[in-house]
Scaffold this active site. Structure first.
Site, short mmCIF file in Angstrom:
data_model
loop_
_atom_site.label_atom_id
_atom_site.label_comp_id
_atom_site.label_asym_id
_atom_site.label_seq_id
_atom_site.Cartn_x
_atom_site.Cartn_y
_atom_site.Cartn_z
CD GLN A 82 -3.02 -0.95 2.25
OE1 GLN A 82 -3.00 -1.69 3.21
NE2 GLN A 82 -3.92 0.02 2.11
CG HIS A 83 0.51 3.43 2.40
ND1 HIS A 83 -0.84 3.71 2.56
CD2 HIS A 83 0.85 2.63 3.44
CE1 HIS A 83 -1.28 3.11 3.65
NE2 HIS A 83 -0.29 2.45 4.20
CG ASP A 108 0.07 -5.06 1.60
OD1 ASP A 108 -0.72 -4.24 2.11
OD2 ASP A 108 1.31 -4.95 1.74
#
Length: 469
Positions: free
Chosen positions: A74-75, A229
């Site tokens: 992520q991110h 995830d």
């Protein structure tokens, strides 16, 4: 007996890409593949695609696969120009250069409570919105060239589908909810927060698809919306309310399934969405399995011997306490923090005590995450422990004494890729819910034992004494 319908789940993690080809009806794994990613906290997005293609080939290809879904870290900030080319290497979640930008954004909106109310997430260095502010301030020319912003799984889905137009970029609620500019309750982007981060710029964002929604097929293969995830791991585990998932990987993640959203004004708990239309309140630390790696390296032993040493030491490591902020920390927010060893004496300076202190310190940091969830009303009935670090026998056996609840250790598996595969099967089956696969916890090893609160009490007395606190 009829032919088996196959689906594939892809996990593009920080360190590698994994592919599972599964039976769509049962979730049984038919074949798998893997390829490594380069090290670092920023990466050329092309490396993800090359690794995915290599892992797919290693898994025997996807020619016989009916549907694919992609999960990823992520991110990560992926900025594309109008031709779909990256304007710079992607900044990963563990790149802490955006710490000051995160603090500035928090203040500009009116404090942590304002962000928690707006999107359920208070910006830290890891969050995409903070990385975009860093880009706007430190690399304004690249910010000017940014025509679209997406996340790692968005980019891979777009590329593997063979899509060409930026308007064909897609994402899902779970991954969008980790950006800092998406409201998972309203299911809508907060373009005002995107513009705040980018100093008035407003690039294109991916369309947010519903859970289980199919994207236009690439040839004969359908694509699912993909997911972050952590949401994928929950889907792969078939987790339900009351299950707290503790993932001990590159990062440490404590999450659970919730039917209602959470808002944490303190910023410890991120109010993410899950992959089914519900919510995934989550606490993330920067330090997890690498704490065990570091301890093994210091003691010049392998992980099996590290476990043996840790289990040979007494509970509490004879007063030795390791605070595991070895790479700064995200929760609590200490990007410049360092690790520390407290209580060292001649009498307790043994390899066994150091090994156990590393395990107990790592578990105490994760237990703090569980406390943050329960403070918001989460019912933590049991812990499901997964990830590479969960292969440590010492971690599994010591965990219930620190967490204070039973700990289930499902068989080691690629649960993120498995969750993506389950989403792909959902795309094929249709309907409001994902297909019923056998929950991993039905075949898990169960660890239980009396809680030892003195371990956490001693840790709590010293955790704020480290540099950078």
């Amino acid at each position: 007996m009829g032919a088996v319908t196959l689906v594939a789940g892809i996990d593009s993690s920080t360190q590698s890409c994994k592919v599972l080809v599964c039976d769509a009806g049962t979730g049984g794994i038919v074949r798998m593949g893997r390829a490594a990613h380069p090290d670092g906290t920023e990466i050329d997005p092309a490396a993800w695609e090359l690794a995915a293609l290599s892992a797919i080939a290693d898994a025997g290809g996807l020619d016989d696969v009916a549907a694919v879904s992609i999960a990823a870290q992520q991110h990560g900030m992926v900025c594309l120009d109008r031709d779909g080319h990256p304007v710079r290497p992607a900044l990963l979640w563990n790149d802490t250069r955006s710490a000051a930008a995160a603090s500035a954004l928090v203040a500009e909106l009116g404090g942590p409570h304002a962000w928690a109310d707006a999107v359920g997430v208070v910006p830290l260095a890891a969050i995409t919105v903070a990385k975009l502010r860093w880009l706007a301030d430190l690399e304004p020319d690249r910010a000017d060239r940014t025509a679209a912003v997406c996340l790692p799984h968005d980019l891979l889905t777009w590329r593997l589908r063979g899509a060409g137009s930026l308007t064909e970029l897609t994402t899902d609620r779970s991954d969008a909810s980790g950006t800092g500019y998406y409201d998972a309750v309203a299911n809508a982007y907060r373009h005002d927060l995107l513009e705040l981060a980018l100093r008035g710029r407003r690039p294109l964002l991916p369309s947010v698809l519903a859970p289980g929604q199919a994207i236009a097929a690439s040839g004969s293969t359908a694509f699912g919306p993909g997911l972050g995830d952590n949401a994928a791991a929950a889907l792969g585990l078939c987790a339900e309310e009351g299950d707290v998932i503790v993932s001990v990987g590159t990062s440490g993640v404590v999450s659970t399934i919730a039917n209602t959203p959470t808002h944490d004004d303190r910023g410890f708990v991120a109010g993410f969405a899950d992959g089914t239309g519900r919510y995934l309140p989550l606490v993330c630390t920067l330090n997890a399995a690498r704490v065990l790696d570091a301890a093994a390296r210091m003691l010049r032993v392998d992980h099996a011997e590290l476990s043996r040493l840790a289990l040979a030491a007494p509970v509490g490591s004879e007063g030795l306490v390791l605070v595991p902020y070895l790479e700064g920390e995200r929760t609590p927010n200490r990007p410049d923090g360092t690790g520390a060893l407290h209580g060292l004496r001649v009498s307790n300076s043994t390899a066994a005590n150091l090994a156990r202190a590393a395990v107990e310190g790592l578990l105490c940091a994760l237990a703090d995450g569980i406390d943050h969830l329960t403070a918001l009303g989460v019912d933590a009935r049991r812990v499901l422990i997964i990830g590479g670090g969960a292969r440590s026998r010492a971690l599994r056996e010591i965990a219930p004494t620190v967490f204070g609840v039973p700990v289930l250790a499902p068989s080691p598996a690629e649960y993120v890729a498995l969750g993506a595969a389950r989403q792909a099967a959902w795309v094929l089956a249709g309907g409001p819910h994902p297909p019923q696969w056998t929950p991993a916890q039905e075949h898990a090893d169960v660890y239980a034992g009396p809680a030892r609160p003195a371990v956490r009490e001693r840790y709590a007395r010293v955790r704020d004494l480290t540099e950078g606190a």
